[in-house]
Design a protein around this motif. Structure first.
Motif, PDB file in Angstrom:
ATOM      1  N   CYS A  31       0.843  -1.200   0.000  1.00  0.00           N
ATOM      2  CA  CYS A  31       0.000   0.000   0.000  1.00  0.00           C
ATOM      3  C   CYS A  31       0.877   1.249   0.000  1.00  0.00           C
ATOM      4  O   CYS A  31       1.814   1.362   0.770  1.00  0.00           O
ATOM      5  N   HIS A  33      -0.396   4.306   0.533  1.00  0.00           N
ATOM      6  CA  HIS A  33      -1.061   5.289   1.405  1.00  0.00           C
ATOM      7  C   HIS A  33      -1.388   6.570   0.643  1.00  0.00           C
ATOM      8  O   HIS A  33      -1.126   7.665   1.125  1.00  0.00           O
ATOM      9  N   CYS A  51      -4.775   6.203   6.600  1.00  0.00           N
ATOM     10  CA  CYS A  51      -4.901   5.683   5.239  1.00  0.00           C
ATOM     11  C   CYS A  51      -6.223   4.930   5.140  1.00  0.00           C
ATOM     12  O   CYS A  51      -6.477   4.005   5.915  1.00  0.00           O
ATOM     13  N   ALA A  53      -7.149   3.003   2.898  1.00  0.00           N
ATOM     14  CA  ALA A  53      -6.990   1.678   2.292  1.00  0.00           C
ATOM     15  C   ALA A  53      -6.514   0.645   3.300  1.00  0.00           C
ATOM     16  O   ALA A  53      -7.028  -0.466   3.346  1.00  0.00           O
ATOM     17  N   CYS A  54      -5.525   0.999   4.125  1.00  0.00           N
ATOM     18  CA  CYS A  54      -4.949  -0.012   5.003  1.00  0.00           C
ATOM     19  C   CYS A  54      -5.039   0.373   6.476  1.00  0.00           C
ATOM     20  O   CYS A  54      -4.768  -0.450   7.334  1.00  0.00           O
ATOM     21  N   ILE A  56      -3.242   2.615   8.157  1.00  0.00           N
ATOM     22  CA  ILE A  56      -2.012   3.073   8.806  1.00  0.00           C
ATOM     23  C   ILE A  56      -2.151   4.564   9.111  1.00  0.00           C
ATOM     24  O   ILE A  56      -2.903   5.280   8.440  1.00  0.00           O
TER      25      ILE A  56
HETATM   26 ZN   LIG Z   1      -2.125   2.500   3.179  1.00  0.00          ZN
END
Ligand SMILES: [Zn+2]
Length: 94
Positions: A31, A33, A51, A53-54, A56
């Motif tokens: 990822c 980010h 983030c 998406a993930c 973090i």
């Molecule tokens: Zn990410």
């Protein structure tokens, strides 16, 4: 068995011991980010972005409107690291 092979064999156990956050960081290392959330204010000193998406996190400076420091899944660890870094800088310049 050579030392290098032995360490590689131990690696998955080290990940398990380090906890879910570290394992997730390894799994999601692909990822970039690029889809960070809007800054969230944590307290008087710290803001951060997540983030989408993930998941973090990264500390965020509202004055310069830029993220700074390393990425990490544990916000408290990021803040602790930042405080330690600031203390170090103060000592260097004093
Ligand atoms: Zn990410």
């Amino acid at each position: 068995m050579s030392r290098g092979r032995f360490r590689r064999w131990l690696w998955p156990f080290g990940i398990a011991a380090a906890g879910v956050g570290t394992a997730a960081a390894v799994l999601l290392r692909g990822c970039w980010h690029t889809h960070m959330s809007w800054p969230t204010r944590y307290d008087d000193h710290y803001s951060y972005r997540v983030c989408t998406a993930c998941g973090i996190k990264r500390l965020f400076n509202p004055k310069s409107f830029r993220g700074y420091g390393p990425y990490g899944y544990d916000l408290h660890e990021l803040m602790a690291r930042d405080r330690a870094r600031r203390l170090k800088q103060q000592k260097l310049t004093a």
